[in-house]
Motif scaffolding. Structure first.
Motif, short mmCIF file in Angstrom:
data_model
loop_
_atom_site.label_atom_id
_atom_site.label_comp_id
_atom_site.label_asym_id
_atom_site.label_seq_id
_atom_site.Cartn_x
_atom_site.Cartn_y
_atom_site.Cartn_z
N SER A 1 -3.22 -52.68 -23.70
CA SER A 1 -3.72 -53.13 -22.36
C SER A 1 -4.73 -52.02 -21.76
O SER A 1 -5.33 -52.29 -20.85
N ILE B 1 0.17 -53.61 -12.39
CA ILE B 1 -1.44 -53.72 -12.37
C ILE B 1 -1.97 -52.31 -12.73
O ILE B 1 -1.71 -51.32 -12.12
N LEU B 2 -2.86 -52.47 -13.62
CA LEU B 2 -3.76 -51.41 -14.22
C LEU B 2 -4.83 -51.41 -13.38
O LEU B 2 -5.64 -52.48 -12.96
N SER B 3 -5.52 -50.10 -13.11
CA SER B 3 -6.79 -49.95 -12.49
C SER B 3 -7.31 -48.40 -13.36
O SER B 3 -6.64 -47.76 -13.54
N PRO B 4 -8.68 -48.33 -13.23
CA PRO B 4 -9.03 -47.02 -13.83
C PRO B 4 -8.56 -45.97 -12.95
O PRO B 4 -8.15 -44.99 -13.57
N ALA B 5 -8.49 -45.91 -11.57
CA ALA B 5 -7.94 -45.00 -11.02
C ALA B 5 -6.54 -44.54 -11.20
O ALA B 5 -6.21 -43.49 -11.27
N ARG B 6 -5.85 -45.50 -11.33
CA ARG B 6 -4.26 -45.37 -11.66
C ARG B 6 -4.00 -44.81 -13.28
O ARG B 6 -3.27 -44.00 -13.18
N ARG C 1 -6.38 -42.96 -14.64
CA ARG C 1 -6.69 -41.30 -14.66
C ARG C 1 -5.65 -40.76 -13.97
O ARG C 1 -5.48 -39.49 -14.34
N HIS D 1 -9.74 -50.88 -20.14
CA HIS D 1 -10.26 -50.16 -19.18
C HIS D 1 -10.95 -48.79 -19.39
O HIS D 1 -11.88 -48.40 -18.77
#
Length: 206
Positions: free
Chosen positions: A45, A8-13, A15, A49
């Motif tokens: 992917s 699962i990707l997130s902007p925080a991960r 960065r 983001h």
């Protein structure tokens, strides 16, 4: 058959992974392809983001600068400058490989612009003309960026013979590496105090 697990990707991960890569291997090592490999996803992917590598670096720089403390100006312009400079240096020193990118300027980064706004506002509020306030902010940045980019003391060889034979005035230079942190900290403080002393005299004459 269960579906293959997709991280699962997130902007925080994103960065965090990018910053870890830069911390270890430098700015040049960061690419969207390599970052995707580190995260276990396809490069495509990442683009949902973050539009591009520079956007990602700006986001990282924004996060770093957001940790710089500018609250010291509540105690006056002089203690505020000193506290800001020390905090600024400490924050950048945690990620020296990011310093060249951060040093380019605030661009449109919110944290950098908020920091500049706080510093400039505090100085003008203390009676400094806007032009002088701009120059003071720049002067502190030059000191901080220089201190955070590299170590002066750690750059010397610990081979005593090198200096004894060819550079007699540097006969103690081989000891610098052993005391690099102390020398660098004291040198930063010396430069900062020299700037503040000069500014004290200028402010008194306003």
């Amino acid at each position: 058959m269960p579906r293959p697990h997709t991280p699962i990707l997130s902007p925080a991960r994103i960065r965090a992974a990018a910053l870890a890569l830069v911390d270890v291997d430098g700015l040049e090592a960061l690419s969207m392809r390599r970052l995707a490999t580190e995260l276990g996803v396809r490069a495509a992917s990442l683009y949902s983001h973050v539009p591009a590598k520079d956007d990602l670096l700006n986001d990282i720089a924004n996060e770093i600068i957001g940790r710089v403390d500018v609250t010291g100006f509540a105690d006056g312009w002089r203690p505020g400058l000193a506290a800001w400079a020390r905090s600024y240096r400490a924050v950048l020193a945690e990620h020296p490989n990011m310093v060249p990118f951060v040093a380019r300027g605030p661009a449109r980064r919110d944290a950098s612009l908020r920091m500049a706004d706080a510093v400039h506002g505090a100085l003008v509020g203390a009676g400094w003309p806007p032009r002088e306030a701009t120059m003071i902010g720049a002067a502190v940045k030059y000191i901080v960026i220089g201190a955070a980019t590299s170590s002066f003391a750690a750059g010397f060889s610990d081979d005593a013979q090198l200096y004894v034979e060819r550079y007699p005035h540097l006969n103690q230079a081989h000891l610098l590496r052993q005391h690099a942190e102390e020398v660098d900290n004291d040198s930063f403080e010396l430069t900062l105090e020299a700037l503040l002393t000069t500014l004290d005299a200028k402010h008194a004459a306003l």
